[in-house]
Design a protein around this motif. Structure first.
Motif, mmCIF file in Angstrom:
data_model
loop_
_atom_site.group_PDB
_atom_site.id
_atom_site.type_symbol
_atom_site.label_atom_id
_atom_site.label_comp_id
_atom_site.label_asym_id
_atom_site.label_seq_id
_atom_site.Cartn_x
_atom_site.Cartn_y
_atom_site.Cartn_z
ATOM 1 N N ILE A 169 2.227 -6.407 -8.120
ATOM 2 C CA ILE A 169 1.366 -5.182 -7.263
ATOM 3 C C ILE A 169 0.053 -5.475 -7.866
ATOM 4 N N GLU A 170 -0.970 -5.429 -7.014
ATOM 5 C CA GLU A 170 -2.415 -5.283 -7.432
ATOM 6 C C GLU A 170 -2.551 -3.650 -7.232
ATOM 7 N N ASP A 392 0.152 -10.298 0.349
ATOM 8 C CA ASP A 392 -0.698 -11.047 0.746
ATOM 9 C C ASP A 392 -0.423 -12.469 0.499
ATOM 10 N N SER A 393 -0.247 -13.245 1.249
ATOM 11 C CA SER A 393 0.071 -14.908 0.941
ATOM 12 C C SER A 393 -1.217 -15.409 0.340
ATOM 13 N N GLU A 394 -2.269 -14.876 0.590
ATOM 14 C CA GLU A 394 -3.526 -15.590 0.086
ATOM 15 C C GLU A 394 -3.591 -15.468 -1.405
ATOM 16 N N ARG A 395 -3.425 -14.208 -1.882
ATOM 17 C CA ARG A 395 -3.365 -13.676 -3.269
ATOM 18 C C ARG A 395 -1.890 -13.841 -4.031
ATOM 19 N N GLU A 396 -1.055 -13.918 -3.144
ATOM 20 C CA GLU A 396 0.420 -14.007 -3.673
ATOM 21 C C GLU A 396 0.686 -12.694 -4.374
ATOM 22 N N MET A 400 -2.904 -3.145 -1.839
ATOM 23 C CA MET A 400 -2.997 -1.879 -0.909
ATOM 24 C C MET A 400 -3.651 -2.019 0.512
ATOM 25 N N CYS A 401 -2.954 -1.407 1.297
ATOM 26 C CA CYS A 401 -3.467 -1.463 2.834
ATOM 27 C C CYS A 401 -3.121 -0.242 3.202
ATOM 28 N N GLY A 402 -3.695 -0.124 4.869
ATOM 29 C CA GLY A 402 -3.177 1.213 5.524
ATOM 30 C C GLY A 402 -2.762 0.414 6.632
ATOM 31 N N LYS A 403 -1.447 1.093 7.211
ATOM 32 C CA LYS A 403 -0.860 0.549 8.274
ATOM 33 C C LYS A 403 -1.107 1.636 9.393
ATOM 34 N N LEU A 404 -2.068 0.897 10.347
ATOM 35 C CA LEU A 404 -2.670 1.646 11.281
ATOM 36 C C LEU A 404 -1.577 1.728 12.772
#
Length: 423
Positions: A169-170, A392-396, A400-404
């Motif tokens: 987790i970030e 996030d596959s880019e950062r592996e 944290m995101c928002g689900k719209l």
């Protein structure tokens, strides 16, 4: 019996209270998770001693069907046939009471309630849980299901998906305010055609397409649903040709069974879907798609496009859609072409146009009157944005995101705001 297999059998018998059962059958299966890792499952069927079934291939009441991760010994699933638990119930929760169930799940999975999983749905004799990080949902999600019979005995326990740990987790506080997510939401406001069963015509509706927005609102992450999305190669190629091909399409049988041999399990052979498509394979598949179209859909040059290629159970799947769709329809109709990976030749296909023939007679949608901007203004107050940790596959890592999301749409002809689940 192989030493490792025998060890897993003994551990399973003890852990699940199957001391009065006999192992009737076992099989091995291979699957992948969203980290693109290969997982081997041992499936076991434990019959109660002295039980009788009407047929050798039918399990008697009280048989425990169990899935266990072969290499970690984690129980993935247990189902008691005909809702009869014949095991030693001292090893299971004594009732469907939440406190008992949660404590037992924590013991079985080594997960912590609140920090790694949450209650998603409750019924009198069943509970569903989903993966979480400090009470915040994650995506892709993991799920846990438990169910009990009328006597309060456990008859189902299943664990699917991944439950992230702290190292994955970030951490950051949720920071998406309306001024950040509304511009993205406006871009996600799209015109969609839904089938109106009563009028037997297509209905134009503006709706907000679900998406994850990164915490800085700089980019979006699409929902990754369905098999093969780890290997998905996006395409946008209109399929055109000058001359059709003569001949018949050569159908071949497919084998999507995930069952494997013990030798494959012991050698930990990677699932074929974890081996990425090479550029050469992608190019060869593009040519094979065009050959297939010239042969089977010879009069549709320029009317279809290749939209993606991905792996599924060792095969290459090519998605072919209509090219002229100016308005997106809720029915995501496509041709799914199955290509043999070893030879890179087409062997089977499914045309979903044939599955949705019931809508062929539907009339065209009425002319759109409402603008996208006016529609979004009406939907603005119905927008929902919830914190979710998304892989996030880019950062592996999970970030944290928002689900719209938005449960409402706007009729593009009348301007009426409508609940989408009512359509």
């Amino acid at each position: 019996m192989n030493e490792q297999v025998q060890e897993l059998v003994d551990v399973t018998r003890e852990t699940l209270g199957l001391t009065s059962h006999q192992l009737k059958r076992y099989h091995f299966f291979r699957e992948t998770n969203h980290f693109n890792e290969t997982i081997y499952i041992m499936n076991m069927e434990w019959s109660p001693n002295n039980s009788e079934a009407p047929d050798e291939d039918i399990n008697a009441a009280g048989t425990a069907v169990v899935d266990v991760n072969f290499h970690t010994q984690e129980v993935r699933r247990i189902v008691f046939v005909q809702d009869v638990n014949t095991a030693d119930n001292s090893v299971y929760p004594s009732s469907a009471a939440k406190e008992h169930v949660i404590e037992w799940i924590e013991e079985m999975t080594e997960l912590t309630f609140g920090r790694q999983f949450l209650i998603a749905h409750e019924e009198e004799q069943a509970l569903s849980f989903s993966a979480a990080v400090d009470n915040i949902p994650v995506s892709p999600t993991g799920t846990i299901e438990v169910a009990f019979n009328d006597d309060g005995e456990l008859i189902l326990f299943s664990v699917d998906g991944v439950f992230p740990n702290e190292e994955q987790i970030e951490w950051e506080p949720f920071a998406l305010t309306p001024d950040k997510y509304e511009p993205v939401a406006k871009e996600q406001c799209q015109l969609l055609q839904l089938p109106d069963q009563e009028q037997e015509k297509w209905l134009p509706i503006y709706g907000i397409e679900e998406v994850f927005i990164t915490n800085d609102a700089e980019r979006t992450i699409t929902f990754s649903l369905g098999a093969g999305r780890n290997s998905f190669v996006a395409e946008d190629k209109i399929l055109r040709w000058d001359e059709p091909l003569e001949g018949e399409f050569e159908w071949k049988e497919m084998d999507f069974s995930p069952e494997v041999s013990l030798e494959t399990v012991l050698e930990k052979e990677p699932h074929p879907d974890t081996i990425p498509l090479t550029n050469a394979e992608v190019e060869a598949c593009e040519k094979e798609v065009l050959r297939f179209m010239r042969l089977v859909y010879s009069d549709e040059s320029g009317k279809r496009k290749l939209t993606g290629i991905y792996l599924q159970n060792g095969y290459v799947i090519a998605e072919i859609k209509h090219a002229e769709d100016e308005v997106k329809r809720a029915l995501d109709i496509k041709i799914k072409l199955v290509i043999e990976r070893d030879t890179l030749t087409a062997m089977n296909y499914i045309d979903q146009d044939r599955l949705f023939q019931a809508f062929n007679h539907f009339g065209n949608a009425d002319e759109v009157v409402v603008s996208q901007e006016d529609a979004f203004d009406k939907l603005r107050e119905h927008l929902e944005i919830d914190p979710v940790y998304v892989y996030d596959s880019e950062r592996e890592h999970y970030i944290m995101c928002g689900k719209l999301d938005c449960a409402y749409g706007v009729n593009a002809v009348t301007g009426e705001v409508v609940a989408l689940n009512a359509l």
